[in-house]
Design a protein around this motif. Structure first.
Motif, mmCIF file in Angstrom:
data_model
loop_
_atom_site.group_PDB
_atom_site.id
_atom_site.type_symbol
_atom_site.label_atom_id
_atom_site.label_comp_id
_atom_site.label_asym_id
_atom_site.label_seq_id
_atom_site.Cartn_x
_atom_site.Cartn_y
_atom_site.Cartn_z
ATOM 1 N N PHE A 41 -7.435 3.868 -5.388
ATOM 2 C CA PHE A 41 -6.794 3.072 -4.342
ATOM 3 C C PHE A 41 -7.719 2.850 -3.150
ATOM 4 O O PHE A 41 -8.466 3.733 -2.740
ATOM 5 C CB PHE A 41 -5.524 3.786 -3.854
ATOM 6 N N SER A 42 -7.670 1.640 -2.592
ATOM 7 C CA SER A 42 -8.365 1.377 -1.327
ATOM 8 C C SER A 42 -7.518 0.391 -0.520
ATOM 9 O O SER A 42 -6.971 -0.558 -1.081
ATOM 10 C CB SER A 42 -9.765 0.803 -1.564
ATOM 11 N N PRO A 43 -7.403 0.606 0.795
ATOM 12 C CA PRO A 43 -6.563 -0.276 1.609
ATOM 13 C C PRO A 43 -7.200 -1.642 1.800
ATOM 14 O O PRO A 43 -8.415 -1.802 1.673
ATOM 15 C CB PRO A 43 -6.459 0.475 2.939
ATOM 16 N N SER A 44 -6.377 -2.604 2.128
ATOM 17 C CA SER A 44 -6.869 -3.954 2.371
ATOM 18 C C SER A 44 -7.752 -3.986 3.615
ATOM 19 O O SER A 44 -7.382 -3.437 4.659
ATOM 20 C CB SER A 44 -5.689 -4.913 2.561
ATOM 21 N N PRO A 45 -8.929 -4.630 3.528
ATOM 22 C CA PRO A 45 -9.801 -4.735 4.711
ATOM 23 C C PRO A 45 -9.241 -5.667 5.776
ATOM 24 O O PRO A 45 -9.732 -5.699 6.894
ATOM 25 C CB PRO A 45 -11.101 -5.294 4.126
ATOM 26 N N GLU B 153 0.833 -1.205 0.000
ATOM 27 C CA GLU B 153 0.000 0.000 0.000
ATOM 28 C C GLU B 153 0.866 1.251 0.000
ATOM 29 O O GLU B 153 0.544 2.245 -0.657
ATOM 30 C CB GLU B 153 -0.940 -0.026 1.200
ATOM 31 N N GLU B 154 1.987 1.208 0.714
ATOM 32 C CA GLU B 154 2.911 2.342 0.709
ATOM 33 C C GLU B 154 3.454 2.576 -0.705
ATOM 34 O O GLU B 154 3.634 3.725 -1.124
ATOM 35 C CB GLU B 154 4.074 2.094 1.666
ATOM 36 N N ILE B 155 3.721 1.499 -1.428
ATOM 37 C CA ILE B 155 4.237 1.621 -2.798
ATOM 38 C C ILE B 155 3.257 2.416 -3.665
ATOM 39 O O ILE B 155 3.653 3.284 -4.453
ATOM 40 C CB ILE B 155 4.497 0.219 -3.403
ATOM 41 N N GLU B 156 1.953 2.127 -3.509
ATOM 42 C CA GLU B 156 0.938 2.863 -4.278
ATOM 43 C C GLU B 156 0.912 4.347 -3.881
ATOM 44 O O GLU B 156 0.754 5.226 -4.728
ATOM 45 C CB GLU B 156 -0.442 2.243 -4.050
ATOM 46 N N HIS B 157 1.080 4.610 -2.586
ATOM 47 C CA HIS B 157 1.135 6.006 -2.132
ATOM 48 C C HIS B 157 2.306 6.739 -2.780
ATOM 49 O O HIS B 157 2.177 7.893 -3.203
ATOM 50 C CB HIS B 157 1.294 6.067 -0.615
ATOM 51 N N TYR B 158 3.461 6.055 -2.872
ATOM 52 C CA TYR B 158 4.650 6.728 -3.383
ATOM 53 C C TYR B 158 4.585 6.941 -4.889
ATOM 54 O O TYR B 158 5.188 7.888 -5.404
ATOM 55 C CB TYR B 158 5.909 5.947 -2.991
ATOM 56 N N ASN C 62 -10.394 17.218 4.750
ATOM 57 C CA ASN C 62 -11.108 16.952 6.000
ATOM 58 C C ASN C 62 -11.200 15.453 6.268
ATOM 59 O O ASN C 62 -11.106 15.003 7.409
ATOM 60 C CB ASN C 62 -12.497 17.583 5.970
ATOM 61 N N LYS C 63 -11.395 14.677 5.194
ATOM 62 C CA LYS C 63 -11.395 13.216 5.344
ATOM 63 C C LYS C 63 -10.025 12.728 5.816
ATOM 64 O O LYS C 63 -9.928 11.851 6.678
ATOM 65 C CB LYS C 63 -11.741 12.541 4.007
ATOM 66 N N ALA C 64 -8.970 13.304 5.227
ATOM 67 C CA ALA C 64 -7.609 12.929 5.625
ATOM 68 C C ALA C 64 -7.394 13.193 7.109
ATOM 69 O O ALA C 64 -6.856 12.353 7.838
ATOM 70 C CB ALA C 64 -6.587 13.705 4.798
ATOM 71 N N LEU D 278 -5.726 5.277 4.605
ATOM 72 C CA LEU D 278 -6.787 6.156 4.099
ATOM 73 C C LEU D 278 -6.435 7.624 4.314
ATOM 74 O O LEU D 278 -6.737 8.484 3.462
ATOM 75 C CB LEU D 278 -8.112 5.833 4.789
ATOM 76 N N GLY D 279 -5.798 7.931 5.451
ATOM 77 C CA GLY D 279 -5.396 9.305 5.715
ATOM 78 C C GLY D 279 -4.448 9.827 4.657
ATOM 79 O O GLY D 279 -4.607 10.954 4.143
#
Length: 416
Positions: free
Chosen positions: A284-288, A258-263, A324-326, A299-300
């Motif tokens: 993108f959505s994080p793993s549940p 997930e960090e890879i997708e953020h970067y 605001n969501k962040a 998500l932040g």
């Protein structure tokens, strides 16, 4: 004990007993069987601690009960030869349970109990010459210090542990592990934008020590990708995409993926391709299956990048919505997940977005909050530098004492 019993009742009243956990988990059943067969208190207290740690992330009320039983027995047998390891395990159990209450008064009380247990562990380790537990308990103590508002104690104790290990003539595997992770934790605490001038030195030492140990080679790959995302230019796009694809193939840990997708999104934001940065995070959505803390963190960061990108694209209302969501997702885990810089960035862009909208009252409020957040980050950097200087001065004093003793011995030898 009565205070923790009250906390247990409060916990039950707040969340009931609806927490699901594997009733027939083989590991738990084996621990219960061992407890039933235990023929002495010293064995029971070890098992109580293990059961307490088992329940720490699942049912904190049960964890309290078992940890307290272990602690009472530990106090009953002060000359138990394995007491150093036992107190370290009690400290770990309290620390793990703290994670369920880290934003409450209960959490602060559990930090105190964890510090007390780790301090006892280090003292007992010296007493019984248990060097392995001494290093582990010291490292664990530093991790708890890192959850406290004042970071000076954390930095100073961490640097002292680093010096203690580095001065050894020969390192055991636990020395290497504690040393590498200490450097890693210093890097996390000192955000690359705000921290110590020695951050690159700490990061390189972490990489050198941990590159072939466990899954740390994955973390190091992801850290390298983040550095490239922040520093590479538009001309490096194909190289960055190649590096991104290589990371995706080699990294198996879900949270790191997930960090890879953020970067990837961060890279496009840094080269001012805001549309692509926004689209990448929108999809993108994080793993549940991640813990709630990791999901909040993921998500932040997602909404922070979307909010920043929307602001730069002139979509002010969307920027306010996503920022605001962040803030909603970052605030609960800001300290525990090391998201202070992300919170500062979110507040800063919110102040700009509200100012652009003409809502000067909210703009002022978020400007003040971002300034406070910046000062907090700045203070952490100052505390780190103070700790670095103080540890260095203490080392000089110790070296001076050693040289003085050697000089005295030499004079006496010459006189003789």
């Amino acid at each position: 004990m009565r205070k923790l019993l009250l906390y247990t009742l409060l916990w039950c009243a707040c969340v009931g007993f609806a927490h699901s956990y594997p009733a027939t988990d083989p590991a738990l059943e084996q621990l219960k069987t061992s407890l039933a067969l235990a023929n002495h208190d010293t064995l029971r207290m070890v098992i109580y601690t293990k059961i307490g740690s088992y329940f720490a992330d699942i049912r904190a009320d049960s964890a309290f009960v078992y940890i307290e039983k272990a602690e009472r027995l530990a106090l009953k047998y002060p000359d138990y030869t394995q007491s150093a390891e036992l107190w370290n395990n009690i400290g770990v159990a309290y620390r793990d349970t703290y994670m369920a209450f880290y934003r409450s008064d209960i959490g602060r009380d559990l930090i105190g109990k964890s510090i007390s247990a780790f301090t006892k562990s280090t003292a007992e380790a010296k007493r019984w010459r248990d060097e392995k537990t001494h290093v582990y308990a010291w490292f664990n103590l530093n991790m708890i210090y890192n959850h406290m508002p004042d970071k000076y104690t954390y930095f100073k104790s961490s640097l002292e542990l680093i010096n203690f290990i580095e001065k050894k003539g020969e390192w055991k595997s636990y020395d290497t592990l504690a040393l590498g992770l200490s450097y890693k934790n210093l890097c996390i605490s000192l955000d690359h934008d705000m921290g110590s001038k020695r951050l690159d030195e700490y990061l390189n030492k972490y990489k050198a020590l941990m590159s072939n140990l466990g899954n740390h080679h994955e973390k190091i790959r992801v850290l390298s990708l983040e550095q490239k995302a922040r520093s590479w230019t538009k001309a490096d796009e194909q190289m960055f995409l190649s590096e991104y694809q290589s990371c995706k193939k080699s990294v198996k840990t879900p949270s790191l993926n997930e960090e890879i997708e953020h970067y990837l999104a961060l890279y496009y934001f840094m080269i001012q391709d805001y549309r692509r940065s926004f689209r990448l995070m929108e999809a993108f959505s994080p793993s549940p299956h991640q813990s709630s803390k990791l999901q909040n963190s993921s998500l932040g960061i997602k909404y922070m990048i979307m909010g920043q990108s929307a602001y730069m694209l002139g979509r002010n209302q969307a920027a306010i919505k996503y920022l605001n969501k962040a803030l909603y997702f970052i605030s609960p885990v800001e300290q525990i997940e090391g998201l202070r810089y992300e919170k500062y960035t979110t507040l800063l862009y919110l102040s700009r977005a509200y100012k652009k909208e003409g809502n000067y009252k909210k703009a002022l409020s978020y400007t003040e909050q971002s300034e406070y957040s910046y000062k907090d980050l700045h203070n952490i950097g100052i505390q780190a530098m103070m700790a670095e200087n103080d540890v260095y001065l203490e080392e000089l004093k110790q070296e001076k004492k050693i040289l003085s003793v050697k000089a005295e011995i030499l004079v006496k030898e010459q006189e003789a």
